[in-house]
Design a protein around this motif. Structure first.
Motif, short mmCIF file in Angstrom:
data_model
loop_
_atom_site.label_atom_id
_atom_site.label_comp_id
_atom_site.label_asym_id
_atom_site.label_seq_id
_atom_site.Cartn_x
_atom_site.Cartn_y
_atom_site.Cartn_z
N THR A 84 85.85 121.42 -18.92
CA THR A 84 86.01 122.60 -19.72
C THR A 84 85.85 124.18 -19.29
N GLY A 85 85.30 124.09 -18.26
CA GLY A 85 84.97 125.45 -17.59
C GLY A 85 83.42 126.05 -18.19
N GLU A 86 82.82 125.28 -18.94
CA GLU A 86 81.59 125.78 -19.69
C GLU A 86 80.42 125.91 -18.46
N PHE A 87 79.82 127.09 -18.52
CA PHE A 87 78.84 127.34 -17.48
C PHE A 87 77.47 126.46 -17.75
N ILE A 88 76.83 125.74 -17.00
CA ILE A 88 75.70 125.01 -17.23
C ILE A 88 74.37 125.81 -16.89
N PRO A 89 73.47 126.31 -17.57
CA PRO A 89 72.23 126.78 -16.92
C PRO A 89 71.50 125.87 -16.23
N ILE A 90 70.43 126.35 -15.29
CA ILE A 90 70.06 125.59 -14.26
C ILE A 90 69.14 124.77 -15.04
N GLU A 91 68.36 124.79 -16.11
CA GLU A 91 67.67 123.76 -16.57
C GLU A 91 68.27 122.67 -17.31
N LYS A 92 69.39 122.84 -17.49
CA LYS A 92 70.16 121.50 -18.07
C LYS A 92 71.11 120.87 -16.99
N ARG A 93 71.05 121.33 -15.71
CA ARG A 93 71.75 120.75 -15.05
C ARG A 93 71.59 119.21 -14.41
N ILE A 94 72.64 118.58 -14.06
CA ILE A 94 72.40 116.96 -13.83
C ILE A 94 72.90 116.35 -12.63
N GLY A 95 73.24 117.31 -11.61
CA GLY A 95 73.79 116.87 -10.29
C GLY A 95 72.84 116.20 -9.52
N LEU A 96 73.11 115.46 -8.57
CA LEU A 96 72.03 114.70 -7.62
C LEU A 96 71.41 115.66 -6.86
N LEU A 97 71.89 116.85 -6.47
CA LEU A 97 71.13 117.99 -5.64
C LEU A 97 70.27 118.80 -6.77
N ASP A 98 71.17 119.06 -7.99
CA ASP A 98 70.24 119.80 -9.15
C ASP A 98 69.01 119.02 -9.42
N ARG A 99 68.79 117.69 -9.21
CA ARG A 99 67.65 117.08 -9.38
C ARG A 99 66.71 117.19 -8.51
N LYS A 100 67.31 117.20 -7.45
CA LYS A 100 66.32 117.45 -6.21
C LYS A 100 65.85 118.73 -6.14
N LEU A 101 66.61 119.58 -6.33
CA LEU A 101 65.77 121.09 -6.37
C LEU A 101 64.89 121.20 -7.61
N ARG A 102 64.99 120.58 -8.71
CA ARG A 102 64.16 120.65 -9.90
C ARG A 102 62.70 120.22 -9.28
N VAL A 103 62.66 118.88 -8.80
CA VAL A 103 61.44 118.44 -8.37
C VAL A 103 60.75 119.17 -7.31
N ILE A 104 61.66 119.98 -6.53
CA ILE A 104 60.94 120.70 -5.44
C ILE A 104 60.50 121.78 -6.50
N SER A 105 61.09 122.50 -7.27
CA SER A 105 60.51 123.48 -7.93
C SER A 105 59.28 123.05 -8.72
#
Length: 334
Positions: free
Chosen positions: A167-188
Motif C-alpha cells: 500500500t505504501g503506507e508509512f509505519i511508525p517505529i512503535e508499530k513496526r513488526i519486522g525481525l530487526l524492528d523487534r530486536k531494536l525495540r528490545v535493545i531500546s
C-alpha cells in the motif's frame, strides 16, 4: 529525519558520505551489485541486465530511477510478477508469520502485538505497550543474538516494516513488526547509554541476514535497513548517530544482505556451459562442458560463483579479525 517510504539516493549521498557506495558493494565479486533485470535497459547500456549499479547512475538527475515497487508503474509491476515471480506481502501477513517465530522462541503468544481482524475483513495488529518479558533462561541479549534470515527478500518487509510494501503506507517505529524492528525495540527497552545501544544494534545487524536476486530490490532492502538504524537511534536519543556508526552498520548490511540465486547459492547467472579449447594434431578442438549442478539439480555442484557471507562470531583466518568469510552453500546440508 523526514519519514518517506522512497529513500532518495541523492539524500544518502549528501547526508551520509560513502554510505551509498558501501550499500552498493558485493563482497563475493568485489564489485558492485548488478541490475539483474531488464527493466532499466531503455535508459542505456549502463543499465543493462549484467551492468553494475554505479552511484552516478542513480543520483543527480537520475535520483528517481530506483523506487519502491508500490510506486512503480502498474504494467511494470505485473511484468516483474510474471518474469521473476515478484510478489510483495502485506505487513499484516509479515507480522503474523514473524509472530509464529516469536511464539516458538518465547513459548507464548502475543509477545510484541496481538493480531486483529476488523469487521470489514481487513487485518491489523495492536502493539503490546509493555516492556517485553523474557522466558526463564533467556534474556534480551539472547534474542538480539538469535540469527534470522529472510529468503528472496525483495524490499525486506519481514526484516524491517518501515512501510507496507503493498500500500505504501508509512509505519511508525512503535508499530513496526519486522525481525530487526523487534530486536531494536528490545535493545531500546533495556539499554540507555548510547555506546551500549550501538554495540547491541551492531550485534542485531550481524545476526540478521537476507538475500535477493534483483539489484534494485536489494538496494531498497539495504537502504531500508540503514534508515531503520538511524530512525531507531534518533527516537531513543533524540539525535542522529555519528557518521562512522552509520558507515559501520552499512558495512554489516553489505555483507549480510547479498545478491544471490537462491536456488543455486551462486551469483545470479554465473553458472552455465563452459567452453575450453584443446590443442590437437590438426588444430584446436572446442569442448563444451555443462554445469553439473544445473544438470543434476545439485546445489553443491554448480560451476558459478558461490556467494560469500560473514560469520561474525568467528575470526577470519586471513585477517585474524572477527568476521570469518564462508560460502553460504556450506551452511546447507549436502
Amino acid at each position: 529525519m523526514e519519514h518517506l517510504i522512497d529513500i532518495k539516493e541523492n539524500d544518502i549521498r549528501q547526508q551520509f558520505p560513502e554510505v551509498l557506495e558501501t550499500l552498493l558493494r558485493d563482497h563475493t565479486t568485489k564489485q558492485n551489485i548488478f541490475w539483474a533485470t531488464d527493466n532499466y535497459i531503455h535508459l542505456g547500456e549502463k543499465y543493462a541486465y549484467n551492468a553494475p549499479i554505479l552511484p552516478e547512475l542513480i543520483t543527480g538527475n537520475n535520483g528517481n530511477i530506483i523506487m519502491p515497487r508500490v510506486q512503480k508503474d502498474k504494467e511494470l509491476q505485473q511484468a516483474r510478477v510474471r518474469d521473476m515471480a515478484e510478489v510483495f506481502t502485506p505487513s499484516w501477513i509479515c507480522n503474523a508469520q514473524n509472530n509464529l517465530i516469536d511464539n516458538a522462541w518465547f513459548d507464548r503468544e502475543d509477545v510484541f502485538n496481538t493480531e486483529i481482524t476488523n469487521p470489514d475483513g481487513t487485518h491489523t495488529w495492536i502493539v503490546n505497550p509493555d516492556k517485553i518479558i523474557f522466558p526463564e533462561g533467556k534474556t534480551w541479549k539472547h534474542y538480539v543474538r538469535d540469527t534470522r534470515l529472510e529468503m528472496t527478500c525483495g524490499e525486506a518487509p519481514y526484516i524491517t516494516s518501515r512501510y507496507d510494501t503493498t500500500t505504501g503506507e508509512f509505519i511508525p517505529i512503535e508499530k513496526r513488526i519486522g525481525l530487526l524492528d523487534r530486536k531494536l525495540r528490545v535493545i531500546s527497552e533495556n539499554v540507555d547509554k548510547s555506546d551500549e545501544w550501538l554495540e547491541a544494534a551492531q550485534t542485531a545487524y550481524r545476526n540478521t541476514y537476507a538475500f535477493e536476486w534483483q539489484g534494485d530490490s536489494l538496494l531498497l532492502a539495504r537502504e531500508a535497513m540503514i534508515y531503520t538504524f538511524i530512525e531507531n537511534y534518533e527516537q531513543k536519543f533524540d539525535k542522529q548517530p555519528l557518521l562512522k556508526s552509520i558507515q559501520y552498520i552499512a558495512y554489516i548490511i553489505s555483507w549480510n544482505v547479498w545478491q544471490m540465486d537462491g536456488l543455486k547459492g551462486v551469483v545470479p547467472n554465473s553458472c552455465g556451459e563452459r567452453k575450453t579449447f584443446v590443442q590437437e594434431l590438426f588444430g584446436e578442438k572446442e569442448i563444451v562442458t555443462a554445469c553439473e549442478g544445473c544438470k543434476s539439480d545439485n546445489m553443491h555442484k554448480h560451476n558459478g560463483i558461490y556467494c560469500l557471507i560473514k560469520d561474525w562470531n568467528n575470526k577470519d583466518t586471513e585477517t585474524n579479525k572477527k568476521g570469518r568469510k564462508i560460502k553460504f552453500i556450506d551452511l546447507l546440508k549436502k
